[in-house]
Structure formats: structure tokens, C-alpha cells
Motif scaffolding. Structure first.
Motif, PDB file in Angstrom:
ATOM      1  N   ALA A  35      40.206  33.863  -7.227  1.00 34.57           N
ATOM      2  CA  ALA A  35      40.213  32.512  -6.665  1.00 34.57           C
ATOM      3  C   ALA A  35      39.057  31.670  -7.177  1.00 34.57           C
ATOM      4  O   ALA A  35      39.100  30.443  -7.114  1.00 34.57           O
ATOM      5  N   GLN A  36      38.022  32.313  -7.695  1.00 38.74           N
ATOM      6  CA  GLN A  36      36.848  31.586  -8.163  1.00 38.74           C
ATOM      7  C   GLN A  36      36.883  31.270  -9.651  1.00 38.74           C
ATOM      8  O   GLN A  36      36.032  30.538 -10.143  1.00 38.74           O
ATOM      9  N   SER A  90      33.599  25.135  -9.584  1.00 40.57           N
ATOM     10  CA  SER A  90      35.048  24.951  -9.485  1.00 40.57           C
ATOM     11  C   SER A  90      35.543  25.260  -8.073  1.00 40.57           C
ATOM     12  O   SER A  90      36.393  24.532  -7.535  1.00 40.57           O
ATOM     13  N   GLN A  91      35.016  26.315  -7.484  1.00 40.67           N
ATOM     14  CA  GLN A  91      35.417  26.666  -6.122  1.00 40.67           C
ATOM     15  C   GLN A  91      35.073  25.533  -5.163  1.00 40.67           C
ATOM     16  O   GLN A  91      35.862  25.199  -4.276  1.00 40.67           O
ATOM     17  N   TYR A  92      33.920  24.929  -5.359  1.00 45.25           N
ATOM     18  CA  TYR A  92      33.509  23.814  -4.495  1.00 45.25           C
ATOM     19  C   TYR A  92      34.382  22.578  -4.734  1.00 45.25           C
ATOM     20  O   TYR A  92      34.930  21.997  -3.792  1.00 45.25           O
ATOM     21  N   ILE A  93      34.528  22.191  -5.995  1.00 43.37           N
ATOM     22  CA  ILE A  93      35.276  20.976  -6.330  1.00 43.37           C
ATOM     23  C   ILE A  93      36.739  21.081  -5.913  1.00 43.37           C
ATOM     24  O   ILE A  93      37.318  20.126  -5.384  1.00 43.37           O
ATOM     25  N   SER A 103      34.721  26.119   3.840  1.00 39.21           N
ATOM     26  CA  SER A 103      34.419  24.722   4.130  1.00 39.21           C
ATOM     27  C   SER A 103      33.605  24.153   2.969  1.00 39.21           C
ATOM     28  O   SER A 103      32.980  24.897   2.212  1.00 39.21           O
ATOM     29  N   ASP A 104      33.626  22.843   2.855  1.00 40.57           N
ATOM     30  CA  ASP A 104      32.827  22.212   1.806  1.00 40.57           C
ATOM     31  C   ASP A 104      31.346  22.546   1.962  1.00 40.57           C
ATOM     32  O   ASP A 104      30.641  22.764   0.983  1.00 40.57           O
ATOM     33  N   THR A 105      30.890  22.606   3.192  1.00 39.09           N
ATOM     34  CA  THR A 105      29.477  22.892   3.448  1.00 39.09           C
ATOM     35  C   THR A 105      29.091  24.284   2.957  1.00 39.09           C
ATOM     36  O   THR A 105      28.088  24.441   2.258  1.00 39.09           O
TER      37      THR A 105
END
Length: 137
Positions: A35-36, A90-93, A103-105
Motif C-alpha cells: 500500500a505504500q 505517496s502514502q500521505y498525498i 488519518s492525514d495527521t
């Protein structure tokens, strides 16, 4: 170069962490690691996870066992952490949930730990001290 007891302990901890993470890439956490993998990477996600798992196992073992090449292993580990950083970005975006980062945080906070891992690898192997000495000479 002589390392402190704290550096030795940190090196062992990082080596064990990398060894376990590498084994996780090949076994129980394979889907989470997939997933990452950034979508733009022109390789199959499973292949990237398998290859990076083998690299992590190798780096972990090298941190634990290679006394004569300790600084080089530190640089290699720091480079590895740098190379996998785009996966964290990429995982964050892309808002990908994996490893409890849902969560985004939490995904954003994780981004700040990658540089910490890089410095940790360089410090616990003495690579930073050697480089500072080289620059001073």
C-alpha cells in the motif's frame, strides 16, 4: 573509531528493527507495505516490497555483524531511508491507510520520522563523527 555504549545499543536496536521489518516485507506485513509503494513507480508493488525487504534484512544483518564496515553500512542505511521516503510521501498525498496510519495527521507525523531514521543510522555507526572529522581536516 570507538563507539559509545549508547551508540552500540542504538545500532543493535536499528539492526533488529530493520531485520524484523524486512521479514515483515516478505511475510505478515506484505500487503501493508504494498500500500505504500508509490503509484508512479514503474514496477509491480509486490516486487518492490520483496526487493526492499531483502535490502532491509541485509542492512539489519550488516548493522549487527559487520564491525569493519560499520560507517559504510550507516551510509547505506541512511541512503535506503532516503530512497523509500517517496513511498511515505505517496502514502500521505494519496491518503492510503496502512500500518494504522489512517488519518492525514498520522501520515504527516510519520514523514518527520524518516530524517530521524537517517540521522540515527549515521550516528549509531559513527559515520557522522568520521565525516565531521574528515571535513575538519
Amino acid at each position: 573509531m570507538q563507539l559509545s555504549l549508547l551508540q552500540h545499543a542504538a545500532r543493535w536496536l536499528l539492526g533488529i528493527f530493520l531485520l524484523l521489518a524486512g521479514i515483515g516485507h516478505l511475510t505478515w506485513a506484505r500487503a501493508e507495505f504494498q500500500a505504500q509503494v508509490p503509484r508512479w513507480l514503474p514496477l509491480e508493488a509486490d516486487l518492490v516490497v520483496l526487493l526492499s525487504g531483502f535490502v532491509e534484512i541485509g542492512l539489519g544483518l550488516a548493522l549487527l555483524l559487520l564491525k569493519s564496515r560499520r560507517q559504510q553500512v550507516g551510509w547505506a542505511a541512511a541512503l535506503f531511508f532516503l530512497l523509500i521516503f517517496p513511498g511515505n510521501i505517496s502514502q500521505y498525498i494519496n491518503k492510503v491507510d496502512a500500518f494504522g496510519l489512517n488519518s492525514d495527521t498520522t501520515r504527516l507525523i510519520r514523514l518527520f520520522f524518516q530524517p530521524v531514521l537517517m540521522v540515527w543510522a549515521l550516528w549509531c555507526t559513527g559515520a557522522l563523527t568520521v565525516r565531521k572529522k574528515q571535513l575538519a581536516d
